[in-house]
Design an enzyme around this catalytic site. Structure first.
Site, short mmCIF file in Angstrom:
data_model
loop_
_atom_site.label_atom_id
_atom_site.label_comp_id
_atom_site.label_asym_id
_atom_site.label_seq_id
_atom_site.Cartn_x
_atom_site.Cartn_y
_atom_site.Cartn_z
CB CYS A 87 -0.98 -0.03 1.18
SG CYS A 87 -2.35 1.13 1.03
CG HIS A 196 -2.99 -3.60 3.73
ND1 HIS A 196 -2.05 -2.91 4.47
CD2 HIS A 196 -3.63 -2.67 3.00
CE1 HIS A 196 -2.13 -1.62 4.21
NE2 HIS A 196 -3.08 -1.44 3.31
CD GLU A 198 -0.29 -5.53 6.08
OE1 GLU A 198 -0.59 -4.33 6.19
OE2 GLU A 198 -0.10 -6.08 4.97
#
Length: 235
Positions: A87, A196, A198
């Site tokens: 991002c 994302h 994560e």
């Protein structure tokens, strides 16, 4: 061997701790790094996390791309070290010219937050080898300036050389040209994407799946791929 993956914190980073946790879950050691330092602390790979570095003034990632540590990031990338920009980190990579193109305001002029389907277009990079080419994965997306742009020659080169790493599937959430969600450099060690990974590494906290709510862990493959890439080079 213990693989050490650095996560760089910039003023305004907000997903750095999430990235560190994802790295730990994947089986590596996360190492916190500071944007004002010139020391990568001997890490084996790097993550530039999401957030709003420097408040997204000028262009998102433009000021962070000039941070002191980016000198070392560029050198590490040139040496072949795996580098992932997520991002805001993707925005930094294009602003630092480690990846081509740019990111602009979403075409709908709204901040978008959704679980996003992606198609893996290149499974041979340091961050995507855990996937199959053509595999569909679901990764959370949250951005206001996520529209990927480049001139036609650059887009054709990305397509022709297999440098599109991920493409939006089902819906294009931000107007990215040719549905591009993430790209790689020719060497395959530097990857940037807007969604994302994560946030999709731990059961109970990821996207919903057909089997259970919040059970999606497709993001784990990114970090497992990097660990494997480092171990393979060290062997």
């Amino acid at each position: 061997m213990t693989v050490r993956i650095g996560v760089i914190t910039f003023p305004g980073s907000l997903d750095d701790r999430d990235a560190q946790r994802a790295i730990r879950i994947a089986g590596a050691e996360p190492v916190a790094l500071w944007h004002g330092s010139h020391d990568l602390d001997g890490v084996d790979a790097l993550v530039l996390p999401g957030g709003f570095s420097y408040g997204d003034y000028l262009r998102s990632g433009a000021i962070a791309a000039l941070s002191p540590i980016m000198t070392e990031v560029k050198d590490a990338a040139a040496s072949g070290m795996p580098v992932l920009g997520i991002c805001n980190g993707f925005q930094m990579l294009v602003e630092a010219h480690l990846l081509p193109g740019g990111l602009i305001r979403n075409d709908n002029q709204h901040f978008v937050r959704r679980d996003q389907k992606l198609t893996v277009e290149n499974s041979s990079t340091a961050w995507t080898s855990a996937f199959e080419q053509g595999q569909e994965i679901v990764i959370p997306l949250k951005n206001g300036e996520g529209g990927y742009i480049a001139n036609e020659d650059t887009l054709d080169r990305l397509e022709g050389e297999g440098l599109v790493a991920f493409r939006y599937a089902g819906v294009n959430p931000n107007g990215s040209l040719r549905d591009i969600a993430g790209i790689t450099n020719p060497a395959g060690n530097v990857v940037g994407l807007m969604p994302h990974p994560e946030h999709a590494t731990e059961p109970g906290f990821g996207p919903d799946t057909a089997s259970a709510m919040r059970s999606g862990v497709d993001g784990l493959g990114f970090f497992q791929s990097a660990i494997e890439a480092v171990v393979r080079v060290a062997a």
